[in-house]
Design an enzyme around this catalytic site. Structure first.
Site, PDB file in Angstrom:
ATOM      1  N   TRP A 178     -32.080 -18.835 -16.793  1.00  0.00           N
ATOM      2  CA  TRP A 178     -32.277 -18.617 -15.367  1.00  0.00           C
ATOM      3  C   TRP A 178     -33.527 -19.370 -14.902  1.00  0.00           C
ATOM      4  O   TRP A 178     -34.545 -19.361 -15.579  1.00  0.00           O
ATOM      5  CB  TRP A 178     -32.420 -17.111 -15.086  1.00  0.00           C
ATOM      6  CG  TRP A 178     -32.721 -16.831 -13.658  1.00  0.00           C
ATOM      7  CD1 TRP A 178     -31.820 -16.810 -12.632  1.00  0.00           C
ATOM      8  CD2 TRP A 178     -34.007 -16.577 -13.085  1.00  0.00           C
ATOM      9  NE1 TRP A 178     -32.472 -16.551 -11.447  1.00  0.00           N
ATOM     10  CE2 TRP A 178     -33.824 -16.394 -11.699  1.00  0.00           C
ATOM     11  CE3 TRP A 178     -35.293 -16.488 -13.597  1.00  0.00           C
ATOM     12  CZ2 TRP A 178     -34.868 -16.131 -10.825  1.00  0.00           C
ATOM     13  CZ3 TRP A 178     -36.348 -16.226 -12.728  1.00  0.00           C
ATOM     14  CH2 TRP A 178     -36.129 -16.045 -11.360  1.00  0.00           C
ATOM     15  N   ASP A 453     -20.550 -15.659  -6.395  1.00  0.00           N
ATOM     16  CA  ASP A 453     -21.613 -15.456  -7.389  1.00  0.00           C
ATOM     17  C   ASP A 453     -21.069 -14.732  -8.630  1.00  0.00           C
ATOM     18  O   ASP A 453     -19.989 -14.121  -8.603  1.00  0.00           O
ATOM     19  CB  ASP A 453     -22.742 -14.649  -6.743  1.00  0.00           C
ATOM     20  CG  ASP A 453     -24.101 -14.952  -7.365  1.00  0.00           C
ATOM     21  OD1 ASP A 453     -24.138 -15.462  -8.493  1.00  0.00           O
ATOM     22  OD2 ASP A 453     -25.122 -14.653  -6.720  1.00  0.00           O
ATOM     23  N   CYS A 499     -21.751 -20.065  -7.897  1.00  0.00           N
ATOM     24  CA  CYS A 499     -23.116 -19.602  -8.154  1.00  0.00           C
ATOM     25  C   CYS A 499     -23.015 -18.640  -9.336  1.00  0.00           C
ATOM     26  O   CYS A 499     -21.984 -17.983  -9.510  1.00  0.00           O
ATOM     27  CB  CYS A 499     -23.638 -18.886  -6.919  1.00  0.00           C
ATOM     28  SG  CYS A 499     -25.291 -18.195  -7.093  1.00  0.00           S
ATOM     29  N   ASP A 521     -31.747 -20.754  -8.903  1.00  0.00           N
ATOM     30  CA  ASP A 521     -32.543 -19.944  -7.979  1.00  0.00           C
ATOM     31  C   ASP A 521     -33.950 -20.505  -7.848  1.00  0.00           C
ATOM     32  O   ASP A 521     -34.698 -20.113  -6.960  1.00  0.00           O
ATOM     33  CB  ASP A 521     -32.635 -18.492  -8.472  1.00  0.00           C
ATOM     34  CG  ASP A 521     -31.359 -17.713  -8.178  1.00  0.00           C
ATOM     35  OD1 ASP A 521     -30.527 -18.209  -7.390  1.00  0.00           O
ATOM     36  OD2 ASP A 521     -31.197 -16.616  -8.731  1.00  0.00           O
TER      37      ASP A 521
HETATM   38  C1  GLA Z   1     -28.032 -14.518  -7.380  1.00  0.00           C
HETATM   39  C2  GLA Z   1     -27.999 -15.847  -6.664  1.00  0.00           C
HETATM   40  C3  GLA Z   1     -28.931 -15.841  -5.480  1.00  0.00           C
HETATM   41  C4  GLA Z   1     -28.574 -14.697  -4.555  1.00  0.00           C
HETATM   42  C5  GLA Z   1     -28.592 -13.384  -5.319  1.00  0.00           C
HETATM   43  C6  GLA Z   1     -28.089 -12.241  -4.477  1.00  0.00           C
HETATM   44  O1  GLA Z   1     -29.217 -14.340  -8.056  1.00  0.00           O
HETATM   45  O2  GLA Z   1     -28.321 -16.878  -7.546  1.00  0.00           O
HETATM   46  O3  GLA Z   1     -28.867 -17.058  -4.786  1.00  0.00           O
HETATM   47  O4  GLA Z   1     -27.328 -14.930  -3.974  1.00  0.00           O
HETATM   48  O5  GLA Z   1     -27.777 -13.446  -6.479  1.00  0.00           O
HETATM   49  O6  GLA Z   1     -28.087 -11.046  -5.156  1.00  0.00           O
END
Ligand code: GLA
Length: 720
Positions: A178, A453, A499, A521
């Site tokens: 991450w 996501d 995502c 992120d």
């Molecule tokens: C993930 C995504 C972020 C956002 C969050 C929302 O971490 O990568 O961009 O959308 O979830 O909970």
């Protein structure tokens, strides 16, 4: 493709792969630059040995006196693993076969099917090789058919095997986690096995399925490999003690065993490979391949909207009025699409609930998604929203109604991540629920964009639905693809963005459904330079979603100027996620300029031919350039990543420009930079790294924030 004297010659525009039928053993004798037709290739293979560690073939199996990693491993009725697949013949046909239930590339020119039969039973192995001329890529697939009268167990079926001469290769892999996805590593290989893989149910941010083999001294050239798959993958590079390198690419055989009943077939996902003179060549081939043959539908090769996403602006803590205040500024800045991220559904105000309840939280959105979307559209922007449809919270209406939809092992307390369980996508009822509930949400507000996501990985692998645990990983991915297939076909207008906790599922499988993917992120400009350079080795700019965010950055608390943040985010599909209501007038003015610049040049930025100028992984500075197909214009960005006070004397230059064109070079209007006089020069000079750009990289006393990086963007166009 040609067939003569026992040779199968598979040509792309600039490469040849040559196979030779040596009495039932299909040898791989060459893969490299294109060779003339009609040559006698016996010099390539006549002294090759055909056993043990030395044979070069397209599929190895246990039982052939080849003790390296196998392409295929089948257990015959629990009694033996010994199989010998004998080449029977081949068939050439235009186009490419459909892979049932799995995404794959489109638009292939010609395919050869290679047919093998097990020597003593009726197991049949078929391999496909499809050529893509425009990008010098070959796609490979494999399928095993059980024509015997008893069940067998497929313990491994890879998609691609490439046996190479020599051992002097450097392996490039793209690894991380991450907030640091796809960081490039170079591995000098020694005798033994190097495995790049994933065992977490997704392609993962740990190890991307894209790898490169750079042949250094003895071999030369460079090879790239990828897999069109979003689950567990495995890339094996084995260096034998006999100076051969074997590459295997396919699904991971970890916890895998597929029971194949008589009359049934099992198909592996598609793999792809490319050969080019160097790393840059292979990158260009892969970029073209993805843009032309992976991305499909309305958004393929089309400019993408500049988005505003409210995640880093508000997180869960938003009101209807706050969203509209953000939308007012987004419109004023020239943005085109407003994305409502996590927290809009069920009763969700944090991570611990409501996953699965895909209907609007009326306390936050009194007029539902439809009411908000109407307000957004009044402001001239399209509307889209975030979902995480593969998960369910224990505290959700869905879970209370259907606990059996969740993937959990009876008698064990589950491993929760972000308070989530995974939904059992193997269950058709779950798939129907998701398709229906999302369809309603999309239709309710006429959404034009969905951010899909995936925030947890698979641990509690179990299915009450009949299949063995050893089939679950793959069946899950098949279920996911079935849902994505239905939704993307039902809503062809909608732009889907992948995502996964940032960019943890950045692969060709997802890209077959979703033209772009949230890269990471981590939006901090300096870290992003590394993440984006790693990503761009195998995937084009058009797939790489990149947003500008606030300073200090929310992930690592670092600060950098607004110009640096734009220059880095503009390398991909551009957008914003920050609280505009907290921004000062100067920053808003700068962002308005950025949006204008990006829109004026977005085709070039997202689809121009990308070349790396300098690698962030090997020096003080990074750089990249995108050049239009006709080479009449280009945009180059140079980033000093370890900025020095009182900047020393560096020489810079570009690449990929036409030596016979005279270009005008200007620097994009950046508020924080010293004097730079536009100049005119021939492409041959600009392509050399010889130019002195004065003190434009000097950050001494100049940048607003205490900056450790300095980026400058140059617009280069044919001089009239
Ligand atoms: C993930 C995504 C972020 C956002 C969050 C929302 O971490 O990568 O961009 O959308 O979830 O909970």
């Amino acid at each position: 493709m040609k067939f003569y004297n026992g040779y199968i010659k598979i040509d792309t525009k600039n490469t040849s792969l040559i196979l030779y039928n040596d009495a039932g053993l299909l040898k791989k004798i060459y893969y490299g630059s294109r060779l003339n037709d009609g040559e006698d290739f016996s010099v390539l293979h006549q002294y090759d040995c055909t056993d043990s560690f030395t044979r070069k073939t397209v599929n190895s199996s246990f039982g052939e006196y080849d003790f390296r990693e196998s392409f295929v491993l089948v257990q015959n009725g629990g009694k033996s693993f010994t199989n010998r697949f004998i080449f029977q013949g081949h068939r050439i046909f235009p186009g490419k076969p459909v892979i049932e239930g799995l995404p794959s590339s489109h638009g292939g020119k010609e395919t050869v099917e290679l047919l093998f039969k097990e020597r003593d039973t009726d197991l049949v192995l078929k391999q496909y090789l499809t050529v893509f001329d425009d990008c010098d890529v070959i796609a490979a697939g494999s399928i095993i058919e059980n024509n015997t009268d008893a069940a067998v167990d497929v313990c491994r079926l890879m998609s691609l095997q490439l046996d190479l001469d020599g051992v002097d290769y450097e392996l490039l892999t793209f690894d991380g986690s991450w907030a640091r996805e796809r960081l490039m590593s170079r591995h000098g290989l020694k005798c033994g096995i190097h495995i790049t893989d994933s065992k977490c149910g997704a392609s993962s941010s740990y190890h991307n399925p894209f790898i490169m083999l750079n042949g250094k001294n003895t071999a030369g050239g460079c090879y790239g490999f990828n897999l069109v798959y979003s689950g567990n993958h495995k890339e094996i590079v084995e260096i034998s003690p006999f100076n051969l390198t074997r590459v295997l690419v396919g699904m991971n055989d970890f916890m895998f065993n597929w029971r194949l009943e008589p009359g049934k077939a099992f198909q592996a996902p598609e793999a792809v490979m490319a050969y080019g003179a160097d790393e840059q060549a292979v990158t260009s081939q892969m970029h073209r391949f993805v843009n032309n043959h992976i991305i499909r539908g309305k958004h393929a090769k089309k400019p993408r909207p500049v988005v505003f996403n409210n995640w880093e602006a508000t997180y869960f803590n938003f009101t209807y009025d706050k969203l509209l205040a953000l939308a007012d500024i987004a419109k004023d800045l020239g943005l085109e699409l407003f994305v409502l991220d996590d927290g809009w559904f069920g009763k969700r105000n944090g991570e611990d609930c409501s996953m699965g309840d895909w209907y609007a939280n009326i306390e936050k959105l009194p007029k539902g998604l439809a009411g908000l979307a109407a307000e957004i559209r009044k402001r001239g922007m399209e509307f889209g929203f975030w979902v995480e449809p593969e998960m369910v919270s224990e505290d959700s209406e869905l879970y209370r109604r259907h606990p059996e939809y969740a993937m959990r092992i009876p008698g064990r307390s589950p491993w929760l991540q972000r308070s989530e369980l995974m939904l059992d996508y193997m269950n058709p009822e779950v798939r129907d629920y998701i398709v229906n509930v999302l369809s309603e949400a999309i239709e309710s507000c006429d959404a034009k964009y969905i951010k899909w996501d995936f925030n947890r990985l698979m641990t509690d692998v179990y299915s009450p639905n009949g299949a063995a645990a050893t089939e679950y990983f793959h069946r899950y991915v098949l279920g996911l693809y079935a849902v994505l297939d239905r939704l993307t076909k039902k809503f062809p207008e909608v732009l889907f963005e992948g995502c996964a906790s940032g960019g943890a599922r950045y692969d060709l499988g997802m890209l077959c459904f979703m033209p772009q993917i949230w890269t990471s992120d981590n939006t901090e400009a300096c870290d992003r330079i590394f993440i984006q350079e790693g990503t761009l080795y195998g995937y084009p700019q058009s797939t790489m979603s990149a947003h500008m965010s606030i300073c200090p950055n929310h992930q690592n608390k670092k600060s950098t100027s607004i110009e640096n943040r734009f220059n880095v985010a503009a390398a991909g599909v551009f957008g914003f996620e920050m609280d505009f209501t907290e921004c000062c007038k100067d920053d808003l003015d700068a962002m308005r300029r950025h949006v204008e610049f990006y829109k004026a040049h977005r085709e070039l930025l997202t689809y121009g031919m990308y070349h790396k100028l300098y690698s962030a992984f090997s020096g003080d500075y990074a750089g990249w350039i995108v050049v239009s197909e006709d080479r009449q214009e280009a945009i180059a960005t140079i980033a000093v990543i370890h900025s020095k006070t009182n900047f020393p004397y560096y020489r810079f230059g570009f690449t990929g420009l036409d030596p016979a064109i005279r270009y005008r070079v200007e620097m994009r209007n950046q508020s924080n930079v010293g004097r730079f006089e536009p100049f005119v020069a021939w492409g041959d000079l600009l392509n050399e790294k010889v130019m002195n750009f004065g003190d434009i990289f000097d950050v001494t006393d100049r940048e607003k924030h205490s900056d450790s990086i300095a980026t400058r963007m140059f617009y280069i166009r044919k001089d009239d």
